[in-house]
Design an enzyme around this catalytic site. Sequence first.
Site, PDB file in Angstrom:
ATOM      1  N   CYS A 151      -2.298  -5.826  -8.314  1.00 24.02           N
ATOM      2  CA  CYS A 151      -2.360  -5.582  -6.869  1.00 24.02           C
ATOM      3  C   CYS A 151      -1.058  -4.962  -6.371  1.00 24.02           C
ATOM      4  O   CYS A 151      -0.066  -5.659  -6.185  1.00 24.02           O
ATOM      5  CB  CYS A 151      -2.636  -6.895  -6.144  1.00 24.02           C
TER       6      CYS A 151
ATOM      7  N   CYS B  30       0.090  -6.269  -2.972  1.00 28.99           N
ATOM      8  CA  CYS B  30       0.728  -7.590  -2.979  1.00 28.99           C
ATOM      9  C   CYS B  30       2.145  -7.511  -3.561  1.00 28.99           C
ATOM     10  O   CYS B  30       3.058  -8.159  -3.060  1.00 28.99           O
ATOM     11  CB  CYS B  30      -0.054  -8.574  -3.843  1.00 28.99           C
ATOM     12  N   ASP B  31       2.329  -6.746  -4.623  1.00 23.27           N
ATOM     13  CA  ASP B  31       3.562  -6.850  -5.407  1.00 23.27           C
ATOM     14  C   ASP B  31       4.465  -5.615  -5.376  1.00 23.27           C
ATOM     15  O   ASP B  31       5.596  -5.669  -5.870  1.00 23.27           O
ATOM     16  CB  ASP B  31       3.209  -7.163  -6.876  1.00 23.27           C
TER      17      ASP B  31
END
Length: 321
Positions: free
Chosen positions: A134, A137-138
């Site tokens: 992701c 997200c990261d």
Amino acid sequence: MTVENVIIIGSGPAGFSAGIYTGRAQLNPLLITGNDIGGQVAITYEVENYPGFPESLSGPELVEKFQEQAQKFGTRIEYDYVDAVDFHQHPFSVHTQGGKTFQAKSVILSTGATPRKLQIPGEEELTGRGVSYCATCDGFFFRGKKVVVVGGGDSAMEEAIFLTRFADEVTIIHRRDALRASKILQERAFSNDKIKFIWNSVVTAINAGESGAVSHLTLKNVVTGAETSFATDGIFIFIGHEPNGWMFADQVDMEDGYVITDRRMHTSVPGVFAAGEIQDNHFRQVATSVGQGVMAAMECEKYLAGLEIAAEEPAAELVPA
Ligand code: NAP
């Protein structure tokens, strides 16, 4: 036990759309979310091709709107994960990890799919320490660093482009010498100075440095067989998806893990419908999942109306022989 009119399993675009339609049809639907609300679109940074939003919006914003609209029409939300179903008897039953059992006259399956893993040494151990599925997200954690993206499809291109906001260098490693991604995304990736490509190669191991985080990958050229080491701070894997349908095995007809439906979203069991990526491994768009959710809801409404008519009809008179 209360018998629900309809239980919707899954909270992605298909599930919420089914909620909006069955809710608006006064069916008082119950939607069971799964572990995370929103499915894959909830971890999408930007959605720019969903009709009606020309300025584009973030995945979480779109999910919030879906949920708000479904609840506005009376969809009740149960925050739990379905781990077993019984469609062999009517009313159907649906069991959750939280230990609850629900009964329903009809069910809409919209559990979607999750990212596929490479299944190579180091992948599982280093997830969260440099291995990610992701970018939204990261990506932020890789500001000024070097990252690798694995895959040659639309997701890999889209996420690689997104990662250039943070990383200094994004290297796409693809197992062939041609991309599967759509032309527009290919062109954007090719023209981005921060993106480089390694062709005809697969990652065979993900290795950690002294810090315990990803430090280098072992690559294999599938044409020459040559093995090399490639230094990187992170690896983002976008190689397709696995359907989330293990709990429906032996309950409805399935193929390769996907639920089989007809063109009207009916499964092999009357009263059980499916929509979105649990039954579609081809289109996989928010817009197509929404459409399928709507179709499943409309067919479900028709099915429930049929049950009511059948219940009201007097039993056929017995004619003596
Ligand atoms: P995908 O189209 O199935 O592409 C998966 C990629 O991963 C392919 O390039 C495949 O290689 C590679 N791959 C598969 N298994 C691998 C393995 N074990 N090792 C190395 N590489 C592997 O998946 P996706 O990119 O997630 O897209 C899924 C669907 O969503 C598609 O229909 C796509 O069009 C759609 N989508 C659309 C958008 C958009 O329109 N903005 C964005 C994202 C996704 P091969 O090419 O050699 O098979």
